[in-house]
Structure formats: structure tokens, C-alpha cells
Write a protein that holds these residues in place. Structure first.
Motif, PDB file in Angstrom:
ATOM      1  N   THR A 104       0.845  -1.197   0.000  1.00 26.57           N
ATOM      2  CA  THR A 104       0.000   0.000   0.000  1.00 26.57           C
ATOM      3  C   THR A 104       0.878   1.245   0.000  1.00 26.57           C
ATOM      4  OG1 THR A 104      -1.730  -1.170   1.210  1.00 26.57           O
ATOM      5  CG2 THR A 104      -1.833   1.243   1.221  1.00 26.57           C
ATOM      6  N   SER A 157      -3.351   3.420  -2.829  1.00 29.71           N
ATOM      7  CA  SER A 157      -3.456   2.319  -3.797  1.00 29.71           C
ATOM      8  C   SER A 157      -2.586   1.163  -3.339  1.00 29.71           C
ATOM      9  CB  SER A 157      -2.961   2.757  -5.180  1.00 29.71           C
ATOM     10  OG  SER A 157      -3.796   3.719  -5.741  1.00 29.71           O
ATOM     11  N   ILE A 207      -1.576  -1.786 -10.377  1.00 27.10           N
ATOM     12  CA  ILE A 207      -2.346  -1.021  -9.394  1.00 27.10           C
ATOM     13  C   ILE A 207      -3.670  -1.757  -9.225  1.00 27.10           C
ATOM     14  CG2 ILE A 207      -3.347   1.209  -8.761  1.00 27.10           C
ATOM     15  CD1 ILE A 207      -1.614   2.431 -11.075  1.00 27.10           C
TER      16      ILE A 207
END
Length: 155
Positions: A27, A107, A136
């Protein structure tokens, strides 16, 4: 975690042309983006100004520096591949680097890669060319695609 574990360079070389395991998710937090901005002195508002990004950015949130995503390649590859006889690895360079899609804050990224080429380097090393694509989560285009080149040395 899925890993490719090889005893030595000879075993590692048998994986040229084959895909590596898919990486674990990482993350990208605002704290990571801010730390990268501090390190590189790149304080463009789209990376570090959360309130302005909410109002003015087409992404409606901050985005990571493109070079942050590429700088994660070393960690992502080290998490995926272990060559037990290796004593040291060194980044050598990059080819064909592109950033097809920005990485919005929070993301999750993971690596898809394969071994493109391995050649001898110095007396006890190899030069490795990796094909890398940083996915992603939930976005079709990757954050980064590159040929990443590294050196690995046996003891």
C-alpha cells in the motif's frame, strides 16, 4: 508469500524466459509519498498537498511520484527471488521505463515480472535483466513498466 528460491546461479539461470511468482500487495500511503518528496526534494502539490489535490487534481487525491513506484522494484524483486549463494545485489540500471498510470494515494501495488536475460558479470557475478510491470489494484493500466537491470554476486 510465493517466492522463487534457488540454491545458486546455475539453478537461477534455468528460470530465464519464465514468469516469476506474482508479488504481494504494497500500500502506497501519504506518509510514503511525503518521505519520498523529502528525500528527492520534489514537493509538487499533486504529491503532497492533500487539500489542493481534492479540489484541483483530476484524480481528486494525491498521487505518488512516478519514481517512487520504480524505486519499489528492488524491494519487490527481493521479496520474490532468493538465490541462496548470493552475497550481494546492486542496481545497475533501467531500460524502456514508462509510467502508464498515476498511483493514487492508498493504492495497492504488486509486481508481475519475468527473467528476460542473465549474463556473466565480473569474476563472481551475473547481470540480470528483469521484465517488470507494477500493477495497481483495480486499475487496468500498470503504474510502471520497465526493464530493470541488476547485478548479483556469489561469495
Amino acid at each position: 508469500m510465493n517466492q522463487l528460491i534457488c540454491k545458486n546461479f546455475e539453478e537461477f539461470k534455468t528460470h530465464v524466459g519464465k514468469p516469476l511468482p506474482t508479488g504481494e500487495w504494497i500500500t502506497v500511503t501519504q506518509e510514503m509519498i511525503n518521505a519520498f518528496a523529502e528525500t528527492t526534494q520534489d514537493f509538487q502539490w499533486v504529491h503532497v498537498d492533500v487539500e489542493r489535490a481534492k479540489k484541483e487534481s483530476p484524480f481528486k487525491k494525491t498521487i505518488a511520484h512516478g519514481f517512487l513506484s520504480i524505486s519499489l522494484l528492488s524491494k519487490m524483486l527481493m521479496d520474490l527471488v532468493v538465490v541462496e549463494s548470493a552475497v550481494m545485489g546492486v542496481n545497475y540500471g533501467l531500460n524502456k521505463v514508462r509510467f502508464p498510470h498515476p498511483v493514487p494515494v492508498d493504492s495497492r501495488l504488486r509486481l508481475h515480472s519475468s527473467l528476460q536475460h542473465i549474463e556473466p558479470y565480473a569474476e563472481n557475478g551475473i547481470k540480470i535483466t528483469w521484465d517488470c510491470a507494477v500493477e495497481i489494484e483495480g486499475i487496468e493500466k500498470p503504474a510502471c513498466v520497465a526493464e530493470f537491470i541488476s547485478l548479483l554476486f556469489e561469495g
